[in-house]
Design a protein around this motif. Sequence first.
Motif, short mmCIF file in Angstrom:
data_model
loop_
_atom_site.label_atom_id
_atom_site.label_comp_id
_atom_site.label_asym_id
_atom_site.label_seq_id
_atom_site.Cartn_x
_atom_site.Cartn_y
_atom_site.Cartn_z
N LEU B 415 14.51 -37.53 16.11
CA LEU B 415 15.73 -36.72 16.24
C LEU B 415 16.98 -37.61 16.22
CD1 LEU B 415 16.79 -33.80 16.80
CD2 LEU B 415 16.85 -34.44 19.20
N THR B 416 17.96 -37.24 15.39
CA THR B 416 19.22 -37.99 15.36
C THR B 416 20.36 -37.10 15.84
OG1 THR B 416 19.81 -37.29 13.13
CG2 THR B 416 18.43 -39.24 13.33
N ALA B 417 21.50 -37.74 16.14
CA ALA B 417 22.65 -36.97 16.62
C ALA B 417 23.15 -35.97 15.57
CB ALA B 417 23.76 -37.92 17.06
N PRO B 418 23.29 -36.36 14.29
CA PRO B 418 23.73 -35.36 13.29
C PRO B 418 22.74 -34.19 13.19
CG PRO B 418 23.88 -37.57 12.38
CD PRO B 418 23.20 -37.70 13.69
N GLY B 419 21.44 -34.49 13.27
CA GLY B 419 20.43 -33.43 13.22
C GLY B 419 20.60 -32.47 14.39
N ILE B 425 24.71 -26.07 16.09
CA ILE B 425 25.75 -25.21 15.50
C ILE B 425 25.12 -24.10 14.65
CG2 ILE B 425 27.68 -25.16 13.86
CD1 ILE B 425 28.54 -27.84 14.89
N GLY B 426 24.15 -24.46 13.78
CA GLY B 426 23.53 -23.47 12.90
C GLY B 426 22.80 -22.39 13.70
N GLY B 427 21.89 -22.82 14.59
CA GLY B 427 21.15 -21.87 15.41
C GLY B 427 22.09 -21.06 16.29
N GLY B 428 23.13 -21.74 16.82
CA GLY B 428 24.07 -21.08 17.70
C GLY B 428 24.88 -20.01 16.98
N LEU B 429 25.29 -20.32 15.75
CA LEU B 429 26.05 -19.32 14.98
C LEU B 429 25.18 -18.09 14.70
CD1 LEU B 429 28.19 -21.29 12.38
CD2 LEU B 429 28.97 -19.92 14.33
N GLY B 462 17.20 -22.85 13.68
CA GLY B 462 17.64 -23.94 14.56
C GLY B 462 16.71 -25.15 14.44
N PHE B 463 15.40 -24.90 14.53
CA PHE B 463 14.42 -26.00 14.41
C PHE B 463 14.52 -26.67 13.04
CE2 PHE B 463 12.13 -24.47 18.17
CZ PHE B 463 11.68 -25.67 18.69
N ALA B 464 14.57 -25.84 11.96
CA ALA B 464 14.55 -26.40 10.61
C ALA B 464 15.77 -27.28 10.38
CB ALA B 464 14.50 -25.27 9.58
#
Lengths: 141, 498
Positions: B415-419, B425-429, B462-464
């Motif tokens: 896991l990286t910070a950009p990931g 953000i994506g899952g949250g939106l 979110g996971f993807a």
Amino acid sequence: MTPDPDTDPRTGRVRITSPLTTASPHVRRTVQQEIDESTGIGEVYVRSLVRSQLRAALTVITTLMLTLGALPIVFWLLDDLNTLELWGIPLPWIVLSVAVYPGLFLLGWLYVRQAERSERDFAALLSPTLVWPPPEEPWRP
Amino acid sequence: MAAVNTTYGVVAITLVAVATIGIGAFGLRISRTTSDFYVASRSVSPVLNSSAIGGEYLSAASFLGVAGLVLSTGAEALWFPIGWTTGYLLLLVLVAAPLRRSGAYTIPDFAQVRLQSGAVRTVATLLVIGVGWLYLMPQFQGAGLTMRTVTGAPPWVGTVLVAVIVMVNVVSGGMRSITFVQAFQYWLKLTALLVPVFFLVHAWTSDGSPPPVASSDWIQPFGEPDAESMYRIYSVMVATFLGTMGLPHVVVRFYTNPDGRAARRTTLIVLALLGTFYLLPTIYGVLGRIYASDLIADHRADAVVLELPSRLLGGTTGELLGALLTAGAFAAFLSTSSGLTMSIAGVVGQAMSHRAGMSNITAIRWAAVGGVVVPLVLALSAERIAVASSVTFAFALAASTFCPLLVLGIWWRGLTAPGAIAGLIGGGLCAGVAPVITIWTRPEGWFGLLAEQPAAWSVPIGFALMIGVSLATRHRLPADVSRTMVRLHAPEGVDLQR
């Protein structure tokens, strides 16, 4: 039969061997050092702990998917189950409102036992004299 | 006409409020340092801590909402309490001990420890606020409904009352007092729901044990056996199973355990406490179907728990039991709201004291005020939807964002910070826009269903995103990920550098 030239007193030869004074002595390194210095071996120990904990977690998740996760499909496909009654209560209600909860607790209990066992093994590997968890605390949820 | 005797009801609410503030004040005397304020100095025993977790977790949705949903939708509603309990099992196996061992106070702290990134921290902070507000809103609305049932007062009275008590409690005492308050409230809620059951069931058998009058889709585990109800059930499962671990008021509790092992034991006791509690609301829902089915048409199904004693028993017994249930319901609003407000305040307060340079405790107090006021306004202005289903939005948002962050952060080195940022953000939106659409436009058909229950599609997204973007930004792997893994997974007893 030829005499051994190294030991035969007639030849007058003396064996000369290097005392290896410049080579580093072999020191036993502890697992702690391996992990603290992030060496390849230390990494293997940590990865194996993480993997055994993950395996225990995945076992629980698979069990959940095969039991709880399958229930809606089972009730859907086997319509007869919906009409079964136990003490006058439809079977799905007994399963969904009572039976699942002890099952969830049992799964959790088995997991905690397994996870603590993995940690005990890891602790024993690192410091064989350390008793972990402390003995005065017997396992009690 | 008020269903609960108004005098008894008001006395019950007052007692709970006084006890809550009283225990809070008791905690105040020993709550002095910042560490006390945040996490009770990490010295809470598993039994006390798990009672507190149970008390905090069993919200209006559990105390009133489950019975209300059973009354109106039948067997399908049983999946909600199952999901809320199973969420703890998954929390236990996936995050409990490593989360405690990370040594952080909050989810943003965890993100910082694991990914060394201030940006992830900021995004996580905003999401904690979002999840908290979504969860607080139905609590405040439930308080309004209870107040109306008890006194006939307009709903805003109860809503404002609970918000004010929570604010006073959090601003004055912090987490230490919250721990005692919550533990007390678990047992109050269990007693309040358990004692009347004996009287109600006895009255029902004396009545000749009439069966509930209901169609077959009320009795069957899902409405009509079609694709839509299957989707709804599985989506509820995904949201509740995976959302629990990401709820801010649940996560913050894990830091109060002395070590990772205690965190696991605490969670196991919580499983037992929740399983015991959730045996009860179903009984109210079924009895409600027999004796109070008019509440459905009245859109007051959530009040069934409070109404049953007066309808089934009447007299002083019914009034006293009604008052007891009112006390339990108020305990539910107060404990969940306090826990949520505390966790929002902790997270926001940290961020504020970093930036604005004010003292930690001052920042937390200001953040607590802000954390209560916004959902209060939302609760007063938004249209009411069933308590049990509206908390599902909070679960779906947590499951789509914090669940991937915690699970991947703990078990995957890649896991990286950009990931993490992309996934949050994506899952949250996805999970954040869905409730907005549902509450304000109420679409019909499949689109409406997908918006009403977003978890089944938003959690995979979110996971993807988190996995995909992490793989694409492999050069951004944090340098000390090996050390972090040791810290998260090695038992505390062994002597390692963490």
